[in-house]
Design a protein around this motif. Structure first.
Motif, PDB file in Angstrom:
ATOM      1  N   GLY A  56       0.816  -1.133   0.150  1.00 12.88           N
ATOM      2  CA  GLY A  56       0.043  -0.148   0.064  1.00 12.88           C
ATOM      3  C   GLY A  56       0.789   1.189   0.024  1.00 12.88           C
ATOM      4  O   GLY A  56       2.214   1.290   0.454  1.00 12.88           O
ATOM      5  N   GLU A  61       3.881   2.695   2.909  1.00 12.92           N
ATOM      6  CA  GLU A  61       4.198   1.674   3.940  1.00 12.92           C
ATOM      7  C   GLU A  61       5.607   1.454   3.907  1.00 12.92           C
ATOM      8  O   GLU A  61       6.401   1.727   2.885  1.00 12.92           O
ATOM      9  N   MET A  81      -1.638   0.498   7.351  1.00 14.60           N
ATOM     10  CA  MET A  81      -2.749   0.886   6.731  1.00 14.60           C
ATOM     11  C   MET A  81      -3.260   2.486   7.060  1.00 14.60           C
ATOM     12  O   MET A  81      -3.248   3.062   5.947  1.00 14.60           O
ATOM     13  N   LEU A 113      -8.799   1.354   1.478  1.00 13.78           N
ATOM     14  CA  LEU A 113      -8.561  -0.110   1.677  1.00 13.78           C
ATOM     15  C   LEU A 113      -8.794  -1.094   0.707  1.00 13.78           C
ATOM     16  O   LEU A 113      -8.220  -2.247   0.201  1.00 13.78           O
ATOM     17  N   TRP A 134      -4.173  -3.648  -0.680  1.00 12.14           N
ATOM     18  CA  TRP A 134      -4.383  -4.299   0.516  1.00 12.14           C
ATOM     19  C   TRP A 134      -5.270  -5.408   0.803  1.00 12.14           C
ATOM     20  O   TRP A 134      -4.859  -6.147   1.469  1.00 12.14           O
TER      21      TRP A 134
END
Length: 372
Positions: A10, A13, A33, A110, A117
């Motif tokens: 993602g 990250e 996240m 998400l 994700w």
């Protein structure tokens, strides 16, 4: 669990190097996240405070559920919302919507395949996150103004009684030599400035002394002719909106001038710019404003639903009653639409009757015919 190198991740990250086992995979996944979502919002140039607030709202939902994002369901949203509007202090509709909106935006992030994700969650936990907010379990925005109907502007009599009571407390404490008279004086002046310039709580709390400037067309007000609001209500994550509010009441200058010259310096200022310093040299807190107002309101026996924002409603109402142009009032309080200003206005029955009488007289009084 173990991640292999080169796996899609993602946005924003930190990627584990090589094959590294996570000690608390669910917790660390959730943190990643939120970090990725924060970077996505930063890339959209949203305000840092907006991003921080949204993350806190999502974490509040997660704490309520006790589960991870890939385990959330629509039922969780409904149970959470029910808890928010229940109990002794239910949240306002607008606040509930803000919480739900933050959660929906997080779920949108998400479930967007571009961030990967869903695939990562399936690999790690055997399931994936879904959008848990939908049109049947979230608040619909149907009005620009959603305050409780009982919230209203103060009448001029109530307003005068409130300010007189504040001054009385200051005089009583000052004459008895109590140290607390400084904070009482500060708070009394703060409430008068909320009304004098039609300010919101945060707008008044964040004021600095240099925010006041002269108005060349209003020499009567001296250096306090214009209040430059730097922390106006933001829209859709944008930075706080600014506006310049012109002083309109003749009592504004002596009230703020006395506080600035005689009372404020007694706090022993560490920061010379803060307008409302505390005894610990910090900036006044919003909950202190709420609590102080509630104490004085209750002492006077006013309606418990009345709160500091009602002073802003009073400002709008009284300017309209005094004949100020509605567009001027709208610009003073920083409303984008005149309809919002109209909703803030609660003119008295006497004012409406006088307005009606003038209109009827103009419409039905026959013009005088001069004899020729």
């Amino acid at each position: 669990m173990v991640f292999s190198e080169g796996h899609g991740r993602g946005a924003g990250e930190s990627s584990p190097v090589g094959n590294v086992s996570l000690l608390r995979p669910a917790e660390q996944f959730f943190d990643e996240m939120l970090a990725g979502w924060s970077m996505q919002q930063t890339s959209r140039m949203l305000a840092a405070q907006t991003i921080k607030t949204r993350a806190a709202q999502v974490r509040r939902f997660a704490d309520f559920c006790g589960t991870s994002p890939w385990e959330w369901s629509p039922t969780d949203v409904e149970e959470w919302t029910t808890s928010l509007v229940s109990g002794a202090r239910p949240l306002a509709v607008s606040t509930v919507r803000a919480y739900q909106n933050a959660l929906a935006l997080f779920c949108d992030y998400l479930t967007d395949h571009r961030y990967g994700w869903a695939d990562r969650c399936v690999e790690a936990f055997g399931t994936h996150p879904v959008q848990v907010c939908h049109e049947w379990n979230t608040v619909v925005h149907t009005s620009d103004h959603e305050s409780r109907p009982a919230v209203r502007p103060l009448t001029r009599v109530e307003l005068q009684a409130f300010f007189d009571y504040a001054d009385e407390l200051v005089d009583r404490a000052r004459s008895s030599g109590r140290k607390g008279w400084l904070t009482l004086f500060r708070d009394a002046t703060l409430f008068k400035m909320i009304y004098a310039f039609g300010l919101r709580r945060r707008e008044v709390a964040m004021l600095d002394l240099p925010d006041f400037t002269r108005n060349p067309k209003g020499w009567e007000f001296g250096r306090f002719g214009v209040c430059n609001v730097r922390w106006g209500k933001a829209m859709k994550g944008s930075p706080p909106r600014r506006r310049a509010v012109l002083a309109v009441f003749d009592w504004t200058r002596p009230v703020i001038e006395e506080y600035v010259t005689e009372v404020r310096p007694r706090f022993g200022l560490a920061d010379a710019s803060i307008l409302w310093p505390t005894e610990r040299q910090g900036r006044i807190r919003l909950d202190h404003i709420d609590d102080r107002f509630a104490d004085w309101r209750d002492d006077l026996g006013l309606d418990p639903v009345v709160h500091p924002h009602c002073l802003r409603h009073s400002y709008v109402t009284h300017l309209i009653e005094d004949g100020f142009d509605p567009l001027f009032v709208q610009q003073q309080v920083g409303h984008r639409w005149g309809s919002t200003t109209a909703l803030y206005t609660g003119v008295s029955g006497d004012y409406r009757n006088r307005t009606l009488r003038r209109a009827l007289d103009a419409a039905f009084t026959a013009p005088t015919v001069e004899e020729g």
